[in-house]
Design an enzyme around this catalytic site. Structure first.
Site, PDB file in Angstrom:
ATOM      1  N   LYS A   1       8.604   6.316   0.038  1.00 47.20           N
ATOM      2  CA  LYS A   1       7.610   6.495   1.098  1.00 47.20           C
ATOM      3  C   LYS A   1       7.816   5.436   2.173  1.00 47.20           C
ATOM      4  CE  LYS A   1       2.661   7.101   1.937  1.00 47.20           C
ATOM      5  NZ  LYS A   1       1.310   7.153   1.368  1.00 47.20           N
TER       6      LYS A   1
ATOM      7  N   SER B   1      -1.672  10.969   2.137  1.00 47.38           N
ATOM      8  CA  SER B   1      -0.685  10.630   3.137  1.00 47.38           C
ATOM      9  C   SER B   1       0.761  10.660   2.605  1.00 47.38           C
ATOM     10  CB  SER B   1      -0.973   9.238   3.704  1.00 47.38           C
ATOM     11  OG  SER B   1      -0.922   8.285   2.679  1.00 47.38           O
TER      12      SER B   1
ATOM     13  N   SER C   1      -4.039   9.466  -1.804  1.00 45.84           N
ATOM     14  CA  SER C   1      -2.804   9.825  -1.104  1.00 45.84           C
ATOM     15  C   SER C   1      -1.568  10.046  -1.953  1.00 45.84           C
ATOM     16  CB  SER C   1      -2.489   8.771  -0.038  1.00 45.84           C
ATOM     17  OG  SER C   1      -3.456   8.851   0.983  1.00 45.84           O
TER      18      SER C   1
END
Lengths: 104, 489
Positions: free
Chosen positions: B79, B154, B178
């Protein structure tokens, strides 16, 4: 609790943000919607919380000796800077004659 | 066409150790798939073939000289919230569009030390603020199960990448859901460990008392393998001092109890539609059939968790994002003529709409006159929430809820009502507020798309969480349920 455009601009100033005129109605609408939801917090009975300290997240924080443990690679770090002069970060003049302190 | 992308990390690890494939071959395989499919999906902000292949070569050396371990040579999507030395790290924002960190996050270091191969930096909502990955400056990510739909957020890029077979596993971060919500929307296992297990050093900060790194994986075993390489105390993050070092999650998966007691708060089920409720009850019945005890409990928090979270998270975000001032790194406005303008113009030009809204909210709830009513009140409620969970865990091993109330929504569906999107976190935020560990398992379907089942455990009980999840995976194996794009090749 609802905020007005004047209050929104005050918040923007505090947060060092400039909001475009076009966007202001959208911000006001969504923030006021959220504030209506946040208003529910007032009604929550928190009397069962006996020890205020328990609302703090961490009970202890580990300490270490106050010694230098790393030597920063200044050149590597400053590679990311927009503008530098030797080991300093270059910005426009801060003190410029006499200027009114913006009221916050 | 080989099908390495249909294999789990455990299977790939076996193949690597048996010499059926090299890490370089595996890496090329995933890089080709990314090249072929990612234009449409936008799972990655940055793909780094040179770094990946160099790491793969090192891994192949380790296999030759016998020093390889279980994760050596395994490719992953990272990420873009984790700093990577020499590789651009953007947090999904224009503010860091050209930021190349001079250091690795601890998570990055640990995964590289384990021999993993970084394919690229996964797309995400800007500064982790969002539940759909639509708020990425680099373009929205799409759900591989139906590209009209969001992958969640996210950690949407991480989730979509694994679901589409562009990476066998991925890192994520979870502040209000997330990791778990995108795992739920993309039919994956998503684990957010106890706050303090994974170091936040080098993980770009959103809300420091809520943020936690974790994993998105195809199987429970894979999630265990990667998480155990990530957790442990880190002197660079003092909130990790209670972390369990060297846990053996993957080694103890089969040692779970035969009968667990599970508390199910009615409040979340009641908020689902009929189809969702039926699915959730179907899973509960499956667990009961296998000898576990299900009890419905009162946990009347649904109406306070969202406001509590949306006071604390924006407040902490407004503080954390104050560092982006255009002076030392990140975007500096070319228009700025004074120092004040450097701050204001840089921030205004480089932060997206959602980020600005949260900064403004955070500024408001922390400002003089409102701090007591909002932030202080929220921290008290948070403490009460922790106590309520602790009370439940005195008599139960787990709390079970749906990960979200429904499956993924369509892209742009919530554009006109951004506050409505906040409610997609209803089932997940209480976990972050109480700093508990939780896992989302891909057990349900809703409106033809995946929907996750969430298990919450007491602090630092990841072992128990993995053991029960592993059992459930055996009860209801999920690889056959839905077919995203990866199975069409």
């Amino acid at each position: 609790m609802r905020i007005t455009e004047v209050e929104l601009q005050r918040l923007a100033k505090l947060a060092k943000l400039n909001l475009s005129t076009d966007d202001i109605p959208n911000y006001l609408e969504s923030m006021n919607k959220l504030l209506d939801i946040l208003g529910q917090l007032e009604q929550v009975d928190v009397s069962e919380l006996v020890d205020e300290e328990k609302s703090m997240l961490l009970s202890t924080l580990p300490l270490r000796e106050d010694v230098v443990t790393m030597e920063p690679d200044v050149e590597k770090i400053q590679r990311q800077a927009p503008e530098t002069t030797k080991n300093f970060y270059t910005v426009p003049k801060v003190i410029d004659d006499f200027q009114e302190e913006s009221d916050v | 066409m080989s099908d390495w992308h249909k294999k789990s990390v455990a299977e790939l690890s076996n193949a690597l150790h048996q010499g059926d494939v090299t890490s370089e071959q595996l890496t090329q395989h995933f890089l080709s798939r990314i090249e072929k499919y990612d234009n449409n999906l936008k799972c990655f902000i940055e793909v780094c073939p040179e770094v990946a292949l160099s790491q793969a070569a090192k891994a192949d050396e380790a296999f030759k000289n016998g020093s390889a371990s279980v994760l050596t040579g395994i490719p992953f999507a990272h990420k873009d919230i984790f700093c990577t030395d020499g590789v651009r790290t953007t947090a999904g924002s224009k503010m860091l569009e050209n930021f190349v960190p001079p250091y690795d996050a601890t998570v990055t270091q640990r995964l590289f030390q384990a021999g993993m191969v970084m394919l690229g930096k996964a797309n995400m909502d800007e500064f982790a603020m969002g539940s759909s990955t639509e708020h990425s400056y680099f373009g929205a990510c799409r759900n591989p199960f139906d590209t009209d739909f969001v992958p969640g957020g996210s950690s949407g890029g991480s989730s979509a990448a694994v679901a589409a077979g562009l990476a066998p596993i991925a890192t994520g971060s979870d502040t209000g859901g997330s990791i778990r919500q995108p795992a739920s929307y993309c039919h994956l296992v998503g684990i957010k460990p106890t706050y303090g297990q994974v170091s936040r050093y080098g993980m770009i900060a959103f809300a420091s008392s809520l943020d936690q790194g974790g994993v998105l994986a195809q199987t429970v075993q894979d999630a265990a393998l990667m998480l155990e390489a990530m957790v442990g105390p880190d002197p660079m993050d003092s909130t990790t001092h209670n972390a369990t070092g060297n846990p053996a999650y993957s080694a103890t998966l089969e040692q779970g109890a035969s009968r667990y007691k599970i508390a199910v708060p009615k409040t979340f089920i009641d908020a689902m539609d009929q189809e969702g409720q039926a699915e959730f009850h179907r899973v509960l019945q499956l667990l009961e059939k296998h000898g576990h005890q299900i009890d419905f409990v009162e946990l009347n928090i649904a109406n306070i968790v969202i406001p509590t979270y949306y006071v604390i998270a924006p407040a902490e975000a407004s503080s954390n994002l104050a560092r982006y001032d255009g002076v030392r790194y990140g975007y500096r406005s070319p228009q700025a003529q004074s120092v004040e303008e450097i701050y204001v113009k840089s921030r205004s030009e480089a932060f997206g709409y959602e980020v600005k809204r949260r900064i403004l909210m955070g500024t408001y709830v922390l400002s003089s006159g409102y701090y007591e009513a909002f932030y202080h009140q929220a921290t008290r409620i948070r403490a009460i929430l922790r106590a309520r969970f602790a009370e439940i865990f005195k008599n139960y091993d787990f709390v079970a809820t749906p990960t979200a109330l429904s499956s993924a929504f369509k892209l742009n569906a919530l554009d006109h009502d951004p506050i409505a999107m906040y409610f997609s976190d209803l089932c997940t935020v209480s976990v972050n507020l109480a700093n508990l560990p939780a896992i989302s398992l891909p057990l349900m379907q809703h409106k033809g798309l995946p929907l996750g089942f969430q298990l919450i455990a007491p602090h630092f009980e990841e072992t128990r969480l993995f053991q029960f999840s592993y059992q459930i995976e055996k009860m209801a194996p999920w690889s056959h349920i839905l077919s995203p794009i990866k199975s069409s090749q």
